[in-house]
Design a protein around this motif. Structure first.
Motif, PDB file in Angstrom:
ATOM      1  N   PRO A 154     -58.932 -16.110 -77.896  1.00 35.05           N
ATOM      2  CA  PRO A 154     -59.110 -17.485 -77.387  1.00 35.05           C
ATOM      3  C   PRO A 154     -58.764 -17.631 -75.910  1.00 35.05           C
ATOM      4  N   TYR A 155     -59.502 -16.943 -75.055  1.00 31.81           N
ATOM      5  CA  TYR A 155     -59.224 -17.018 -73.620  1.00 31.81           C
ATOM      6  C   TYR A 155     -59.280 -18.445 -73.092  1.00 31.81           C
ATOM      7  N   GLU A 156     -60.228 -19.224 -73.606  1.00 28.08           N
ATOM      8  CA  GLU A 156     -60.421 -20.549 -73.027  1.00 28.08           C
ATOM      9  C   GLU A 156     -59.250 -21.492 -73.292  1.00 28.08           C
ATOM     10  N   ASP A 157     -58.449 -21.202 -74.312  1.00 20.10           N
ATOM     11  CA  ASP A 157     -57.253 -22.023 -74.497  1.00 20.10           C
ATOM     12  C   ASP A 157     -56.351 -21.935 -73.268  1.00 20.10           C
ATOM     13  N   LEU A 158     -56.136 -20.718 -72.782  1.00 21.33           N
ATOM     14  CA  LEU A 158     -55.270 -20.554 -71.617  1.00 21.33           C
ATOM     15  C   LEU A 158     -55.950 -21.047 -70.349  1.00 21.33           C
ATOM     16  N   SER A 159     -57.252 -20.831 -70.252  1.00 16.67           N
ATOM     17  CA  SER A 159     -57.981 -21.336 -69.090  1.00 16.67           C
ATOM     18  C   SER A 159     -57.962 -22.862 -69.063  1.00 16.67           C
ATOM     19  N   ALA A 160     -58.033 -23.485 -70.232  1.00 21.74           N
ATOM     20  CA  ALA A 160     -58.009 -24.943 -70.300  1.00 21.74           C
ATOM     21  C   ALA A 160     -56.642 -25.480 -69.897  1.00 21.74           C
ATOM     22  N   ALA A 161     -55.584 -24.742 -70.215  1.00 21.29           N
ATOM     23  CA  ALA A 161     -54.256 -25.150 -69.769  1.00 21.29           C
ATOM     24  C   ALA A 161     -54.200 -25.174 -68.244  1.00 21.29           C
ATOM     25  N   ALA A 162     -54.893 -24.228 -67.622  1.00 25.22           N
ATOM     26  CA  ALA A 162     -54.967 -24.209 -66.157  1.00 25.22           C
ATOM     27  C   ALA A 162     -55.811 -25.371 -65.641  1.00 25.22           C
ATOM     28  N   TYR A 163     -56.873 -25.715 -66.372  1.00 20.45           N
ATOM     29  CA  TYR A 163     -57.739 -26.822 -65.962  1.00 20.45           C
ATOM     30  C   TYR A 163     -56.970 -28.143 -65.975  1.00 20.45           C
ATOM     31  N   LEU A 164     -56.148 -28.327 -67.006  1.00 17.92           N
ATOM     32  CA  LEU A 164     -55.346 -29.548 -67.090  1.00 17.92           C
ATOM     33  C   LEU A 164     -54.328 -29.606 -65.963  1.00 17.92           C
ATOM     34  N   ASP A 165     -53.773 -28.424 -65.606  1.00 22.39           N
ATOM     35  CA  ASP A 165     -52.932 -28.275 -64.416  1.00 22.39           C
ATOM     36  C   ASP A 165     -51.709 -29.200 -64.406  1.00 22.39           C
ATOM     37  N   ASP A 166     -51.175 -29.479 -65.596  1.00 23.61           N
ATOM     38  CA  ASP A 166     -50.000 -30.348 -65.633  1.00 23.61           C
ATOM     39  C   ASP A 166     -48.962 -29.875 -66.647  1.00 23.61           C
ATOM     40  N   ALA A 201     -50.131 -28.065 -73.043  1.00 24.65           N
ATOM     41  CA  ALA A 201     -50.657 -26.918 -73.789  1.00 24.65           C
ATOM     42  C   ALA A 201     -52.069 -27.216 -74.273  1.00 24.65           C
ATOM     43  N   ALA A 202     -52.912 -26.193 -74.251  1.00 25.03           N
ATOM     44  CA  ALA A 202     -54.266 -26.307 -74.791  1.00 25.03           C
ATOM     45  C   ALA A 202     -54.426 -25.199 -75.825  1.00 25.03           C
ATOM     46  N   HIS A 203     -54.646 -25.559 -77.066  1.00 24.99           N
ATOM     47  CA  HIS A 203     -54.662 -24.555 -78.129  1.00 24.99           C
ATOM     48  C   HIS A 203     -55.724 -24.849 -79.179  1.00 24.99           C
ATOM     49  N   SER A 204     -56.752 -25.622 -78.801  1.00 21.25           N
ATOM     50  CA  SER A 204     -57.733 -26.050 -79.791  1.00 21.25           C
ATOM     51  C   SER A 204     -58.526 -24.899 -80.376  1.00 21.25           C
ATOM     52  N   ASP A 205     -58.918 -23.922 -79.535  1.00 20.88           N
ATOM     53  CA  ASP A 205     -59.655 -22.767 -80.048  1.00 20.88           C
ATOM     54  C   ASP A 205     -58.853 -22.064 -81.134  1.00 20.88           C
ATOM     55  N   THR A 206     -57.625 -21.736 -80.814  1.00 26.79           N
ATOM     56  CA  THR A 206     -56.768 -21.015 -81.742  1.00 26.79           C
ATOM     57  C   THR A 206     -56.547 -21.820 -83.015  1.00 26.79           C
ATOM     58  N   SER A 207     -56.288 -23.103 -82.878  1.00 28.37           N
ATOM     59  CA  SER A 207     -56.023 -23.951 -84.041  1.00 28.37           C
ATOM     60  C   SER A 207     -57.246 -24.049 -84.952  1.00 28.37           C
ATOM     61  N   LEU A 208     -58.429 -24.194 -84.359  1.00 28.77           N
ATOM     62  CA  LEU A 208     -59.641 -24.298 -85.169  1.00 28.77           C
ATOM     63  C   LEU A 208     -59.861 -23.051 -86.006  1.00 28.77           C
ATOM     64  N   VAL A 209     -59.788 -21.888 -85.349  1.00 30.62           N
ATOM     65  CA  VAL A 209     -60.031 -20.637 -86.072  1.00 30.62           C
ATOM     66  C   VAL A 209     -58.930 -20.396 -87.103  1.00 30.62           C
ATOM     67  N   SER A 210     -57.686 -20.626 -86.726  1.00 30.65           N
ATOM     68  CA  SER A 210     -56.578 -20.387 -87.653  1.00 30.65           C
ATOM     69  C   SER A 210     -56.694 -21.254 -88.896  1.00 30.65           C
ATOM     70  N   SER A 211     -57.036 -22.524 -88.703  1.00 32.21           N
ATOM     71  CA  SER A 211     -57.186 -23.428 -89.847  1.00 32.21           C
ATOM     72  C   SER A 211     -58.355 -23.027 -90.721  1.00 32.21           C
ATOM     73  N   TYR A 212     -59.444 -22.592 -90.095  1.00 30.03           N
ATOM     74  CA  TYR A 212     -60.602 -22.201 -90.900  1.00 30.03           C
ATOM     75  C   TYR A 212     -60.301 -20.957 -91.733  1.00 30.03           C
ATOM     76  N   ILE A 213     -59.672 -19.972 -91.141  1.00 26.83           N
ATOM     77  CA  ILE A 213     -59.329 -18.761 -91.896  1.00 26.83           C
ATOM     78  C   ILE A 213     -58.411 -19.118 -93.069  1.00 26.83           C
ATOM     79  N   ALA A 214     -57.436 -19.980 -92.840  1.00 25.15           N
ATOM     80  CA  ALA A 214     -56.521 -20.377 -93.914  1.00 25.15           C
ATOM     81  C   ALA A 214     -57.281 -21.056 -95.057  1.00 25.15           C
ATOM     82  N   SER A 215     -58.320 -21.818 -94.717  1.00 23.78           N
ATOM     83  CA  SER A 215     -59.064 -22.544 -95.750  1.00 23.78           C
ATOM     84  C   SER A 215     -59.860 -21.633 -96.669  1.00 23.78           C
TER      85      SER A 215
END
Length: 510
Positions: free
Chosen positions: A282-294, A297-311
């Protein structure tokens, strides 16, 4: 737990390089930390084996990282695991049809003249000597795309039978090598690296243009996992840990998870296998944290995949682990969206045309790189569907290649091992605030991507003076500090800096 040589701790203590305990405790990783990198670069970074040059600044910076992380985080942020990718046909292959005989590879693939099996063996030896657990990701044969990198006689992506033959031969060869050298054999394998990017066909053969829809590639990759599982049971006593999926950042950044679902549904529903470990990038999670620049935390990619695998796992089956086997502050990230929304930054450079990617938010921006590293350390906590689901996080790339504009740069160390980046400082134990107050970590030119640094700094293609360009991008950075950081930066020789210039400082940080 991973460890680094006791001789390093003694040496650092003897010369006064071990940092006194910090008054403010650093952010600690919420999962075991690993390092991912190319096989050609990783071995000599980890340990000075016989194949390495005598002077290896990257190795010195790696050992220094381990010492800092041990002192400042109690070892929580020290690297415990390593990962690299090896082509499927490194040792063996076979006929295309299921059940065809396996044969030893007659033309072993090479990496621009270096034997791939030699690189794999050096990697395993260096990892074990450094006290780290090696993970191996099986990947494509790149020769059809990159002449000199692989075996041109083999397909980029194998049939299911060719894959099984190649997997069995690689594991057996590394088992033999480990026994001969008195080290533990590697036991962890990602069954295929980023199959959504590999674009293999439904029958596990490449198409003439290599550009089939992602769902077909994912179904084929699910059969690769099934073949590895069968080989593990039949030939290796079911002792190997096999990791499924290994989806790239683009797939994880898809709000509908089309490629991820195609693979996971096919493997669990159609084939009926439930892996004990899955992985994603999930590279874009960390890149998005840089985009927010404040600091958000940005973790939507990781959360989406993690939740789907658990399901996917019924209550009768134990939930699997998830390993984030690649994530980093990718300064060259071309992705211009995050979960379907357009995002990105214009860093004022002609080699980064619109639509501006998320990498522009990180390029030349120490603060953003520090935020991304802090997000990486917290990714397991905020991205897990339930506590303890994500058990490992691997940062991809330790040092950037100097004068080699590959289009990729996510190194903790600036090109040519010239300076540690803010991400290096935060991962090894400094808080974001302390890293940005540390002039050795907060260097704007050191935070430039490898393509731009290969051309020299200031940036000649930006159309504006370097300080002005960086002021537009970095915003809050003090321009006087940026100008001070530029002084003498380009004096370091390529491709390696003199050891005295590698900034091996371990100062007392207040």
């Amino acid at each position: 737990m991973g460890r680094f040589p006791r001789r390093v701790i003694l040496l650092l203590a003897a010369v006064g390089w071990v940092v006194a305990p910090a008054t403010a405790r650093a952010q600690q990783a919420t999962a075991g930390v690993g390092l991912s990198d190319s096989a050609s670069a990783l071995a000599c970074t980890l340990y000075p084996i016989a194949a390495c040059p005598v002077a290896a600044p990257g190795h010195a910076l790696f050992e220094r990282f381990q010492a800092l992380a041990s002192d400042q985080t109690g070892g929580a942020n020290a690297f415990r695991y390593v990962r690299t990718s090896i082509p499927w046909d490194t040792v063996g292959t076979g006929g295309t049809a299921i059940g065809s005989p396996c044969v030893r590879e007659s033309n072993p693939p090479a990496y621009y003249g270096e034997s791939w099996i030699g690189l794999a063996e050096n990697y395993v030896l260096a990892a074990r000597r450094a006290g780290l657990d090696p993970l191996i990701a099986i990947t494509t044969n790149d020769a059809p795309r990159y002449p000199g990198n692989g075996n041109p006689n083999d397909p980029a992506n194998p049939t299911a039978n060719q894959y099984a033959c190649g997997f069995r031969a690689l594991v057996a060869a590394l088992d033999t090598f480990a026994a001969d050298h008195g080290i533990a054999a590697p036991s962890e394998y990602e069954t295929y690296d980023e199959p959504d990017g590999a674009k293999v066909s439904n029958s596990c053969n490449p198409t003439p243009d290599g550009n089939l829809p992602p769902h077909q590639a994912e179904q084929c990759a699910a059969w690769y996992y099934a073949e590895a599982d069968a080989v593990n049971r039949a030939s290796f006593g079911d002792r190997l840990t096999l990791v499924a999926l290994s989806a790239d950042g683009d797939s994880a950044n898809d709000p509908n998870l089309v490629a991820v679902k195609a693979y996971a549904r096919y493997l669990t529903g159609r084939i009926g296998l439930y892996p004990t470990a899955w992985s994603l990038h999930p590279y874009e999670d960390l890149s998005a944290a840089a985009y927010l620049d404040d600091g958000t935390a940005a973790h939507s990619d990781t959360s989406l995949v993690s939740s789907y695998i658990a399901s996917l796992y019924p209550s009768s089956r134990p939930q699997p682990q998830i390993w984030v086997t690649e994530a980093a502050a990718q300064l060259t990230d071309p992705v211009s969206t995050y979960l379907g929304a357009p995002e990105g930054c214009n860093d004022g450079e002609a080699d980064d045309p619109p639509p501006y990617g998320l990498g522009g938010c990180l390029d030349g921006n120490p603060k953003a790189q520090a935020y991304a590293a802090a997000d990486f350390l917290d990714l397991a906590r905020v991205g897990s569907a339930f506590p303890g689901q994500i058990t490992r996080v691997y940062w991809h790339e330790f040092d950037s290649l100097a004068a080699h504009p590959t289009g990729w740069d996510s190194g903790l160390v600036a090109p040519g091992d010239r300076a540690e980046r803010a991400s290096y400082c935060v991962l090894s134990g400094e808080s974001v605030t302390r890293a940005l107050a540390d002039p050795r970590c907060n260097q704007v030119p050191a935070a430039e991507d490898s393509q731009d640094s290969a051309r020299g700094y200031p940036e000649p293609d930006a159309g504006v003076p370097a300080a002005a360009s960086q002021a537009q991008t970095v915003g809050a950075h003090d321009s006087a500090t940026a100008r001070g950081s530029e002084a003498g930066f380009g004096a370091c020789p390529q491709p390696w800096c003199a050891f005295s210039l590698v900034r091996l400082r371990l100062t007392q940080l207040g």
